[in-house]
Scaffold this motif. Structure first.
Motif, PDB file in Angstrom:
ATOM      1  N   ALA A 103       0.826  -1.202   0.000  1.00 32.62           N
ATOM      2  CA  ALA A 103       0.000   0.000   0.000  1.00 32.62           C
ATOM      3  C   ALA A 103       0.858   1.249   0.000  1.00 32.62           C
ATOM      4  CB  ALA A 103      -0.899   0.008   1.240  1.00 32.62           C
ATOM      5  N   VAL A 104       0.272   2.300  -0.499  1.00 33.47           N
ATOM      6  CA  VAL A 104       0.872   3.621  -0.338  1.00 33.47           C
ATOM      7  C   VAL A 104      -0.230   4.544   0.188  1.00 33.47           C
ATOM      8  CG1 VAL A 104       0.514   4.196  -2.803  1.00 33.47           C
ATOM      9  CG2 VAL A 104       2.218   5.457  -1.469  1.00 33.47           C
ATOM     10  N   TRP A 105       0.042   5.213   1.296  1.00 34.35           N
ATOM     11  CA  TRP A 105      -0.984   6.045   1.938  1.00 34.35           C
ATOM     12  C   TRP A 105      -0.520   7.490   2.082  1.00 34.35           C
ATOM     13  CZ3 TRP A 105      -5.957   4.988   2.783  1.00 34.35           C
ATOM     14  CH2 TRP A 105      -6.352   3.641   2.803  1.00 34.35           C
ATOM     15  N   GLY A 106      -1.424   8.409   1.781  1.00 31.58           N
ATOM     16  CA  GLY A 106      -1.116   9.811   2.005  1.00 31.58           C
ATOM     17  C   GLY A 106      -1.049  10.096   3.498  1.00 31.58           C
ATOM     18  N   ARG A 107      -0.206  11.059   3.860  1.00 34.93           N
ATOM     19  CA  ARG A 107      -0.093  11.394   5.285  1.00 34.93           C
ATOM     20  C   ARG A 107      -1.029  12.531   5.682  1.00 34.93           C
ATOM     21  NH1 ARG A 107       4.909   9.108   7.215  1.00 34.93           N
ATOM     22  NH2 ARG A 107       6.396   8.932   5.516  1.00 34.93           N
ATOM     23  N   MET A 108      -1.465  13.291   4.675  1.00 37.04           N
ATOM     24  CA  MET A 108      -2.232  14.506   4.982  1.00 37.04           C
ATOM     25  C   MET A 108      -3.718  14.267   4.740  1.00 37.04           C
ATOM     26  SD  MET A 108       0.029  17.395   4.874  1.00 37.04           S
ATOM     27  CE  MET A 108      -0.734  18.551   3.745  1.00 37.04           C
ATOM     28  N   PRO A 109      -4.557  14.592   5.733  1.00 39.60           N
ATOM     29  CA  PRO A 109      -5.999  14.510   5.479  1.00 39.60           C
ATOM     30  C   PRO A 109      -6.395  15.559   4.435  1.00 39.60           C
ATOM     31  CG  PRO A 109      -5.592  15.561   7.597  1.00 39.60           C
ATOM     32  CD  PRO A 109      -4.259  15.086   7.093  1.00 39.60           C
ATOM     33  N   CYS A 110      -7.360  15.222   3.609  1.00 42.80           N
ATOM     34  CA  CYS A 110      -7.751  16.120   2.518  1.00 42.80           C
ATOM     35  C   CYS A 110      -9.036  16.861   2.882  1.00 42.80           C
ATOM     36  CB  CYS A 110      -7.965  15.307   1.247  1.00 42.80           C
ATOM     37  SG  CYS A 110      -8.611  16.272  -0.100  1.00 42.80           S
ATOM     38  N   HIS A 111      -8.941  18.186   2.928  1.00 39.77           N
ATOM     39  CA  HIS A 111     -10.109  18.975   3.309  1.00 39.77           C
ATOM     40  C   HIS A 111     -10.755  19.684   2.133  1.00 39.77           C
ATOM     41  CE1 HIS A 111      -9.951  18.345   7.647  1.00 39.77           C
ATOM     42  NE2 HIS A 111      -8.647  18.346   7.522  1.00 39.77           N
ATOM     43  N   LEU A 112     -10.510  19.164   0.935  1.00 40.99           N
ATOM     44  CA  LEU A 112     -11.121  19.793  -0.242  1.00 40.99           C
ATOM     45  C   LEU A 112     -12.565  19.310  -0.367  1.00 40.99           C
ATOM     46  CD1 LEU A 112      -8.179  19.224  -2.749  1.00 40.99           C
ATOM     47  CD2 LEU A 112      -8.672  21.259  -1.376  1.00 40.99           C
ATOM     48  N   LYS A 113     -13.431  20.224  -0.789  1.00 40.10           N
ATOM     49  CA  LYS A 113     -14.834  19.873  -0.968  1.00 40.10           C
ATOM     50  C   LYS A 113     -15.039  19.098  -2.268  1.00 40.10           C
ATOM     51  CE  LYS A 113     -18.247  22.879   1.073  1.00 40.10           C
ATOM     52  NZ  LYS A 113     -18.600  24.289   1.073  1.00 40.10           N
ATOM     53  N   ASP A 114     -14.430  19.609  -3.322  1.00 44.21           N
ATOM     54  CA  ASP A 114     -14.608  19.013  -4.646  1.00 44.21           C
ATOM     55  C   ASP A 114     -13.237  18.678  -5.216  1.00 44.21           C
ATOM     56  OD1 ASP A 114     -17.575  19.612  -4.991  1.00 44.21           O
ATOM     57  OD2 ASP A 114     -16.734  21.579  -4.535  1.00 44.21           O
ATOM     58  N   TRP A 115     -13.086  17.484  -5.709  1.00 40.08           N
ATOM     59  CA  TRP A 115     -11.773  17.078  -6.185  1.00 40.08           C
ATOM     60  C   TRP A 115     -11.881  16.047  -7.297  1.00 40.08           C
ATOM     61  CZ3 TRP A 115     -11.592  11.876  -5.346  1.00 40.08           C
ATOM     62  CH2 TRP A 115     -12.316  11.365  -4.263  1.00 40.08           C
ATOM     63  N   GLU A 116     -10.738  15.808  -7.879  1.00 37.91           N
ATOM     64  CA  GLU A 116     -10.681  14.870  -8.994  1.00 37.91           C
ATOM     65  C   GLU A 116      -9.331  14.176  -8.911  1.00 37.91           C
ATOM     66  OE1 GLU A 116     -11.834  16.664 -12.788  1.00 37.91           O
ATOM     67  OE2 GLU A 116      -9.860  16.117 -13.506  1.00 37.91           O
ATOM     68  N   MET A 117      -9.332  12.866  -8.991  1.00 33.71           N
ATOM     69  CA  MET A 117      -8.058  12.155  -8.966  1.00 33.71           C
ATOM     70  C   MET A 117      -7.850  11.389 -10.265  1.00 33.71           C
ATOM     71  SD  MET A 117      -6.372   9.430  -6.355  1.00 33.71           S
ATOM     72  CE  MET A 117      -5.590  10.588  -5.279  1.00 33.71           C
ATOM     73  N   GLN A 118      -6.672  11.594 -10.853  1.00 29.02           N
ATOM     74  CA  GLN A 118      -6.311  10.826 -12.043  1.00 29.02           C
ATOM     75  C   GLN A 118      -5.235   9.832 -11.644  1.00 29.02           C
ATOM     76  OE1 GLN A 118      -5.500  13.277 -15.440  1.00 29.02           O
ATOM     77  NE2 GLN A 118      -7.326  14.522 -15.092  1.00 29.02           N
ATOM     78  N   VAL A 119      -5.568   8.575 -11.844  1.00 25.45           N
ATOM     79  CA  VAL A 119      -4.676   7.495 -11.438  1.00 25.45           C
ATOM     80  C   VAL A 119      -4.042   6.893 -12.682  1.00 25.45           C
ATOM     81  CG1 VAL A 119      -4.533   5.298 -10.214  1.00 25.45           C
ATOM     82  CG2 VAL A 119      -6.267   6.971  -9.552  1.00 25.45           C
ATOM     83  N   HIS A 120      -2.735   6.956 -12.770  1.00 26.10           N
ATOM     84  CA  HIS A 120      -2.010   6.304 -13.860  1.00 26.10           C
ATOM     85  C   HIS A 120      -1.475   5.000 -13.280  1.00 26.10           C
ATOM     86  CE1 HIS A 120       1.415   6.716 -17.088  1.00 26.10           C
ATOM     87  NE2 HIS A 120       0.686   5.631 -17.239  1.00 26.10           N
ATOM     88  N   PHE A 121      -1.987   3.883 -13.787  1.00 26.11           N
ATOM     89  CA  PHE A 121      -1.608   2.599 -13.180  1.00 26.11           C
ATOM     90  C   PHE A 121      -1.277   1.575 -14.249  1.00 26.11           C
ATOM     91  CE2 PHE A 121      -5.349  -0.078 -14.055  1.00 26.11           C
ATOM     92  CZ  PHE A 121      -6.225   0.881 -14.536  1.00 26.11           C
ATOM     93  N   LYS A 122      -0.729   0.460 -13.793  1.00 26.19           N
ATOM     94  CA  LYS A 122      -0.361  -0.598 -14.725  1.00 26.19           C
ATOM     95  C   LYS A 122      -0.490  -1.931 -14.003  1.00 26.19           C
ATOM     96  CE  LYS A 122       3.463  -1.604 -17.938  1.00 26.19           C
ATOM     97  NZ  LYS A 122       2.794  -1.424 -19.230  1.00 26.19           N
ATOM     98  N   ILE A 123      -1.222  -2.853 -14.617  1.00 23.94           N
ATOM     99  CA  ILE A 123      -1.357  -4.194 -14.040  1.00 23.94           C
ATOM    100  C   ILE A 123      -0.843  -5.197 -15.068  1.00 23.94           C
ATOM    101  CG2 ILE A 123      -2.948  -5.916 -13.120  1.00 23.94           C
ATOM    102  CD1 ILE A 123      -4.791  -3.675 -12.271  1.00 23.94           C
ATOM    103  N   HIS A 124       0.174  -5.927 -14.711  1.00 19.10           N
ATOM    104  CA  HIS A 124       0.771  -6.841 -15.692  1.00 19.10           C
ATOM    105  C   HIS A 124       1.431  -8.003 -14.969  1.00 19.10           C
ATOM    106  CE1 HIS A 124       4.887  -4.931 -15.075  1.00 19.10           C
ATOM    107  NE2 HIS A 124       4.073  -4.113 -14.466  1.00 19.10           N
ATOM    108  N   GLY A 125       1.522  -9.140 -15.683  1.00 19.08           N
ATOM    109  CA  GLY A 125       2.129 -10.319 -15.072  1.00 19.08           C
ATOM    110  C   GLY A 125       2.203 -11.455 -16.060  1.00 19.08           C
ATOM    111  N   LYS A 126       2.820 -12.525 -15.601  1.00 22.91           N
ATOM    112  CA  LYS A 126       3.062 -13.663 -16.495  1.00 22.91           C
ATOM    113  C   LYS A 126       1.829 -14.547 -16.632  1.00 22.91           C
ATOM    114  CE  LYS A 126       7.088 -15.121 -14.618  1.00 22.91           C
ATOM    115  NZ  LYS A 126       7.681 -14.003 -13.860  1.00 22.91           N
TER     116      LYS A 126
END
Ligand code: NAG
Ligand code: NAG
Length: 367
Positions: A103-126
């Motif tokens: 896991a990777v966890w943010g340390r700071m609580p987020c106090h934004l009312k409206d937000w958007e997260m863009q996740v760039h990820f990759k899932i790969h294996g044999k």
């Protein structure tokens, strides 16, 4: 507004989904299309959800190359856990090995009312198709750095989870599946879905989260050459999830639900888990944008009075019903038609019997 128009290549490129670029070769036609496209782009920027919006990248909630200080004590906004490892190219939540979780966890609580997260990820294996697992999850929760059975995070979490589930636990028993669901209701894996927990709602692992699912979509994300993205937007209590996995720089709708109540001050995180089957689960970046949404005085007042303390989803029962109905409708239509026909035939038979009876009696009267 300029920021919203120029910064987000993804949102702009959604317009190409309209296929306007493919039109006509001749020059005047082309410029016409360009004009039309421009007009569309502009109106879209102004009228996104009917409200003007600006977005700003918030570095303290974002994770991107070169991952400076990630994982080292105290010197970063992000904390690593379990088998997660940082390289120059990615944060690898799990390697392609059995029984790992990271896991990777943010340390700071987020106090934004409206937000958007863009996740760039990759899932790969044999592993071949359906011989891989189990998936990764993106979180906005009250708790952080807890271990557990929900894609590496604790069960009964409080907040939002968006899962990229690459292994069908329930669907693996194809026969059971066929009994329970019509072809239309079957989920095709990998499957992206969202869930909101309030601290006492359990994720049903055996059924891949079906009972608590807010909505979802199929997403063939494994072993792709091009980049894959997940988009989570939370604006005016509306949750929208989109995916960009075809290498076309186009967002595809996955789910869109109003009335999702999430408190402020929760933590962002990403987790992944492998079991008997495995995959590399990589996060390349998490980019969190603050959205500035103009609200009327009345709206602000309403939100002020209606403070959210426990996550919930309005009309969850209705939503479940709709999901079930949508999934049931194939079977339902079949039986409706069948029973209508049976009923119709029954009526005709009754009619004929009554008629012949009546006819006979009439004939008897004549004699
Ligand atoms: C959490 O949700 C469940 C199901 O909707 C509900 O029964 C329970 O009361 C809720 N718990 C809290 C603390 O709100
Ligand atoms: C999660 O909540 C359910 C229902 O409230 C409960 O039965 C279960 O024991 C809880 N699980 C954990 C791990 O706390």
């Amino acid at each position: 507004m300029a920021a919203a128009c120029s910064r987000n290549h993804h949102r702009e490129s959604r317009h190409s989904a309209l296929g306007l670029f493919s039109a006509g070769n001749n020059m005047s036609c082309k410029s016409l299309w360009t004009l039309a496209l421009l007009a569309l782009t502009l109106s879209r920027c102004v009228a996104d959800d009917d409200h003007e919006m600006e977005e700003f990248l918030k570095r303290e909630y974002s994770l991107s190359k070169p991952y400076q200080g990630v994982g080292s004590l105290g010197s970063s906004h992000w904390e690593l856990m379990g088998d997660a490892m940082v390289t120059t190219e990615q944060v690898r939540l799990t390697p392609d090995m059995q029984s790992r979780q990271g896991a990777v966890w943010g340390r700071m609580p987020c106090h934004l009312k409206d937000w958007e997260m863009q996740v760039h990820f990759k899932i790969h294996g044999k592993g071949k198709k359906n011989l891989n697992g189990d998936g990764l999850a993106i979180w906005y929760t009250k708790e952080r750095t807890q271990k557990g059975p929900v894609f590496g995070n604790m069960d009964n979490f409080t907040g939002l989870g968006v899962f990229v589930d690459t292994y069908p636990n329930e669907e693996k028993q194809l026969e059971a599946q066929k009994k329970r669901y019509s072809p239309r209701t079957q989920r095709i894996f990998p499957f992206v879905l969202a869930m909101v927990g309030n601290g006492s709602i359990s994720y049903d692992h055996e059924r891949d989260g079906r009972p608590t699912e807010l909505g979802g979509c199929n997403a063939m994300v494994r072993n792709l050459k091009h980049d894959t993205f997940l988009f989570i937007r939370y604006v005016r209590r509306r949750l929208t999830v989109m995916i960009d996995i075809d290498g076309q720089h186009e967002w595809r709708d996955c789910l869109d639900i109003p009335g999702v109540r999430l408190p402020e001050g929760y933590y962002f995180g990403a987790t992944a888990v492998t079991g008997d089957l495995s995959d590399n689960h990589d996060i390349i970046s998490l980019k969190l944008y603050q959205l500035t949404v103009l609200r009327s005085k009345k709206e602000e007042q309403e939100e002020e009075e209606d403070q959210i303390t426990i996550p919930s989803v309005d009309n969850m029962d209705l939503l479940r019903l709709e999901l079930v109905e949508e999934r049931m409708s194939g079977v339902a239509i079949f039986f409706t038609v069948l029973f209508s026909m049976l009923g119709f035939i029954f009526l005709i038979v009754i009619g004929l019997v009554v008629y012949s009876h009546w006819n006979e009696r009439r004939r008897k009267r004549f004699y």
